[in-house]
Design an enzyme around this catalytic site. Structure first.
Site, PDB file in Angstrom:
ATOM      1  N   HIS A  79     -36.202 -74.298  -5.543  1.00 51.11           N
ATOM      2  CA  HIS A  79     -35.269 -75.416  -5.735  1.00 51.11           C
ATOM      3  C   HIS A  79     -35.905 -76.505  -6.612  1.00 51.11           C
ATOM      4  O   HIS A  79     -35.240 -77.106  -7.459  1.00 51.11           O
ATOM      5  CB  HIS A  79     -34.905 -76.047  -4.388  1.00 51.11           C
ATOM      6  CG  HIS A  79     -34.112 -75.165  -3.479  1.00 51.11           C
ATOM      7  ND1 HIS A  79     -34.625 -74.642  -2.316  1.00 51.11           N
ATOM      8  CD2 HIS A  79     -32.835 -74.721  -3.550  1.00 51.11           C
ATOM      9  CE1 HIS A  79     -33.710 -73.916  -1.709  1.00 51.11           C
ATOM     10  NE2 HIS A  79     -32.609 -73.940  -2.435  1.00 51.11           N
ATOM     11  N   GLY A 136     -29.517 -70.996  -9.591  1.00 52.61           N
ATOM     12  CA  GLY A 136     -30.588 -70.005  -9.658  1.00 52.61           C
ATOM     13  C   GLY A 136     -30.037 -68.621  -9.981  1.00 52.61           C
ATOM     14  O   GLY A 136     -28.964 -68.229  -9.508  1.00 52.61           O
ATOM     15  N   GLN A 137     -30.813 -67.882 -10.776  1.00 56.41           N
ATOM     16  CA  GLN A 137     -30.408 -66.537 -11.182  1.00 56.41           C
ATOM     17  C   GLN A 137     -30.583 -65.523 -10.038  1.00 56.41           C
ATOM     18  O   GLN A 137     -30.082 -64.409 -10.132  1.00 56.41           O
ATOM     19  CB  GLN A 137     -31.262 -66.123 -12.384  1.00 56.41           C
ATOM     20  CG  GLN A 137     -30.741 -64.925 -13.105  1.00 56.41           C
ATOM     21  CD  GLN A 137     -30.806 -65.081 -14.607  1.00 56.41           C
ATOM     22  OE1 GLN A 137     -31.162 -66.142 -15.127  1.00 56.41           O
ATOM     23  NE2 GLN A 137     -30.478 -64.047 -15.322  1.00 56.41           N
ATOM     24  N   LYS A 138     -31.285 -65.926  -8.982  1.00 58.15           N
ATOM     25  CA  LYS A 138     -31.444 -64.996  -7.858  1.00 58.15           C
ATOM     26  C   LYS A 138     -30.064 -64.640  -7.280  1.00 58.15           C
ATOM     27  O   LYS A 138     -29.808 -63.496  -6.929  1.00 58.15           O
ATOM     28  CB  LYS A 138     -32.323 -65.599  -6.757  1.00 58.15           C
ATOM     29  CG  LYS A 138     -32.510 -64.619  -5.590  1.00 58.15           C
ATOM     30  CD  LYS A 138     -33.515 -65.102  -4.605  1.00 58.15           C
ATOM     31  CE  LYS A 138     -33.014 -66.237  -3.760  1.00 58.15           C
ATOM     32  NZ  LYS A 138     -31.876 -65.882  -2.869  1.00 58.15           N
ATOM     33  N   ASP A 139     -29.193 -65.650  -7.208  1.00 61.06           N
ATOM     34  CA  ASP A 139     -27.823 -65.402  -6.737  1.00 61.06           C
ATOM     35  C   ASP A 139     -26.972 -65.051  -7.955  1.00 61.06           C
ATOM     36  O   ASP A 139     -26.138 -65.841  -8.405  1.00 61.06           O
ATOM     37  CB  ASP A 139     -27.293 -66.639  -6.021  1.00 61.06           C
ATOM     38  CG  ASP A 139     -28.115 -66.964  -4.791  1.00 61.06           C
ATOM     39  OD1 ASP A 139     -28.207 -66.117  -3.894  1.00 61.06           O
ATOM     40  OD2 ASP A 139     -28.713 -68.053  -4.751  1.00 61.06           O
ATOM     41  N   GLN A 142     -23.140 -65.056  -7.652  1.00 56.85           N
ATOM     42  CA  GLN A 142     -22.660 -66.437  -7.520  1.00 56.85           C
ATOM     43  C   GLN A 142     -22.644 -67.126  -8.889  1.00 56.85           C
ATOM     44  O   GLN A 142     -21.670 -67.799  -9.249  1.00 56.85           O
ATOM     45  CB  GLN A 142     -23.568 -67.196  -6.550  1.00 56.85           C
ATOM     46  CG  GLN A 142     -23.318 -68.693  -6.510  1.00 56.85           C
ATOM     47  CD  GLN A 142     -24.111 -69.383  -5.422  1.00 56.85           C
ATOM     48  OE1 GLN A 142     -23.735 -69.343  -4.260  1.00 56.85           O
ATOM     49  NE2 GLN A 142     -25.208 -70.040  -5.775  1.00 56.85           N
ATOM     50  N   GLY A 199     -30.099 -77.240   1.004  1.00 54.61           N
ATOM     51  CA  GLY A 199     -31.269 -77.849   1.624  1.00 54.61           C
ATOM     52  C   GLY A 199     -32.307 -76.826   2.028  1.00 54.61           C
ATOM     53  O   GLY A 199     -32.311 -75.694   1.551  1.00 54.61           O
ATOM     54  N   LEU A 220     -35.443 -76.973   1.244  1.00 50.52           N
ATOM     55  CA  LEU A 220     -35.865 -76.729  -0.136  1.00 50.52           C
ATOM     56  C   LEU A 220     -37.250 -76.078  -0.215  1.00 50.52           C
ATOM     57  O   LEU A 220     -38.135 -76.391   0.565  1.00 50.52           O
ATOM     58  CB  LEU A 220     -35.872 -78.046  -0.915  1.00 50.52           C
ATOM     59  CG  LEU A 220     -34.544 -78.810  -0.909  1.00 50.52           C
ATOM     60  CD1 LEU A 220     -34.657 -80.082  -1.741  1.00 50.52           C
ATOM     61  CD2 LEU A 220     -33.394 -77.949  -1.420  1.00 50.52           C
ATOM     62  N   HIS A 221     -37.391 -75.175  -1.179  1.00 52.23           N
ATOM     63  CA  HIS A 221     -38.687 -74.554  -1.462  1.00 52.23           C
ATOM     64  C   HIS A 221     -38.975 -74.744  -2.955  1.00 52.23           C
ATOM     65  O   HIS A 221     -38.177 -75.378  -3.681  1.00 52.23           O
ATOM     66  CB  HIS A 221     -38.674 -73.078  -1.053  1.00 52.23           C
ATOM     67  CG  HIS A 221     -37.503 -72.311  -1.581  1.00 52.23           C
ATOM     68  ND1 HIS A 221     -37.303 -72.086  -2.931  1.00 52.23           N
ATOM     69  CD2 HIS A 221     -36.434 -71.745  -0.947  1.00 52.23           C
ATOM     70  CE1 HIS A 221     -36.194 -71.404  -3.108  1.00 52.23           C
ATOM     71  NE2 HIS A 221     -35.628 -71.190  -1.924  1.00 52.23           N
TER      72      HIS A 221
HETATM   73  O1  PAF Z   1     -26.655 -71.216  -3.638  1.00 53.84           O
HETATM   74  C1  PAF Z   1     -26.434 -72.042  -2.716  1.00 53.84           C
HETATM   75  O2  PAF Z   1     -27.360 -72.634  -2.142  1.00 53.84           O
HETATM   76  C2  PAF Z   1     -25.008 -72.320  -2.299  1.00 53.84           C
HETATM   77  O3  PAF Z   1     -24.236 -71.179  -2.339  1.00 53.84           O
HETATM   78  C3  PAF Z   1     -24.361 -73.461  -3.084  1.00 53.84           C
HETATM   79  C4  PAF Z   1     -24.213 -73.119  -4.555  1.00 53.84           C
HETATM   80  C5  PAF Z   1     -25.192 -74.731  -2.944  1.00 53.84           C
HETATM   81  C6  PAF Z   1     -22.959 -73.739  -2.541  1.00 53.84           C
HETATM   82  O4  PAF Z   1     -22.998 -74.101  -1.212  1.00 53.84           O
END
Ligand code: PAF
Length: 290
Positions: free
Chosen positions: A37, A148-151, A154, A31, A33-34
């Site tokens: 997102h 997103g590729q920023k993370d 992840q 959430g 959101l910007h």
């Molecule tokens: O990148 C995020 O916003 C979070 O790590 C995610 C993938 C929604 C999991 O909570």
């Protein structure tokens, strides 16, 4: 307006009629959101007929003393923004809905990839991401999911999760969305003071500069330490406290252990996490070296 569901059973019932004929996309978010997102949602629409955005500030990915309690929760604004990009459903569960017991005895641990980079200073973070993303995948059962590729770390972990647990889901990486001055958009940018906000774009500038230096280098492995040390100095000079600044292969392996591939073009990633005041900012830059 997107239809909001707070309960797993309701969302599942709502999605059931679509499953046989239509493609479903999931955009997992926390959430607040910007525009970054909203770009994920637009991208999702290119791959699917039905787009679900999950909004859940996931407690299990926050460590002790991190910003779980203060993380901005702005559901009404988020839903209004999602209406502008035609999201179909919002899944906004409570903590109790997602976690019948806490701590959950079941875990999803993606192994060595989780202990480097962000995992060094946030040791349980990616286990929390692993469990919540697995749950969201099982709840929504999407055909495609957008991250997103920023993370970058992840994203790599989630790709591994999908491979290892045989999720029938295509993972799509969305490019980093930046402000006009180059700062990667993030919900945590709002923690920056005016002065910090002005200084923050140096992170992206320095990654671009470092990328060019890697391209120009005749011997990346030999020059790496000095180049990183010089970049670190310039980043810390404007007030950042660096968590890590590293250059890895695009698969997040050490480039030193990849000498065998060095005769060909090699795709590298420069990854940084750094604190500026209350905000821990992430950024990265892919670079191909020869
Ligand atoms: O990148 C995020 O916003 C979070 O790590 C995610 C993938 C929604 C999991 O909570």
């Amino acid at each position: 307006m997107p239809i909001i569901h707070h309960h797993i059973a309701e969302l599942r019932a709502a999605l059931k009629p679509y499953r046989s004929q239509q493609r479903i996309a999931l955009v997992p978010t926390m959430g607040n959101l910007h525009d970054g997102h909203l770009e994920l949602v637009k991208l999702a629409r290119q791959y699917a007929d039905i787009v679900i955005v999950s909004i859940f500030v996931n407690p299990t990915q926050f460590g002790i003393g991190e910003d779980f309690d203060s993380y901005p929760r702005t559901l009404d604004d988020d839903v209004a923004k999602l209406a502008t990009v035609n999201a179909d459903y919002v899944f906004a569960p409570s903590v109790d809905e997602m976690y019948p017991v806490l701590p959950l005895p079941t875990s999803v641990h993606a192994g060595a990839i989780t202990t480097q980079l962000c995992g060094q200073s946030r040791p349980s973070h990616f286990d929390g991401v692993g469990i919540v993303v697995s749950k969201l995948f099982n709840i929504v059962q999407p055909d495609v999911a957008i991250f997103g590729q920023k993370d970058y770390q992840q994203l790599a972990i989630i790709k591994q999760l999908v491979r290892d647990l045989s999720y029938p889901i295509d993972i799509i990486a969305a490019p980093i969305v930046r402000a006009t001055d180059g700062l990667a958009l993030s919900s945590r940018n709002q923690y920056l003071s005016d002065g910090e906000r002005q200084a923050a774009p140096i992170l992206h500038q320095e990654l671009q500069y470092l990328a060019q230096q890697l391209i120009d280098s005749k011997n990346v492995e030999q020059d790496l330490e000095t180049l990183i040390a010089n970049s670190s100095k310039r980043i810390t000079a404007v007030g950042f406290k660096i968590d890590y600044l590293e250059v890895k292969t695009a698969q997040l392996e050490s480039i030193i252990n990849n000498k065998a591939e060095k005769s060909q073009a090699q795709e590298l990633i420069i990854v940084v996490a750094a604190w500026l005041g209350r905000a821990r900012l992430l950024d990265n830059q892919l670079v191909t070296v020869y």
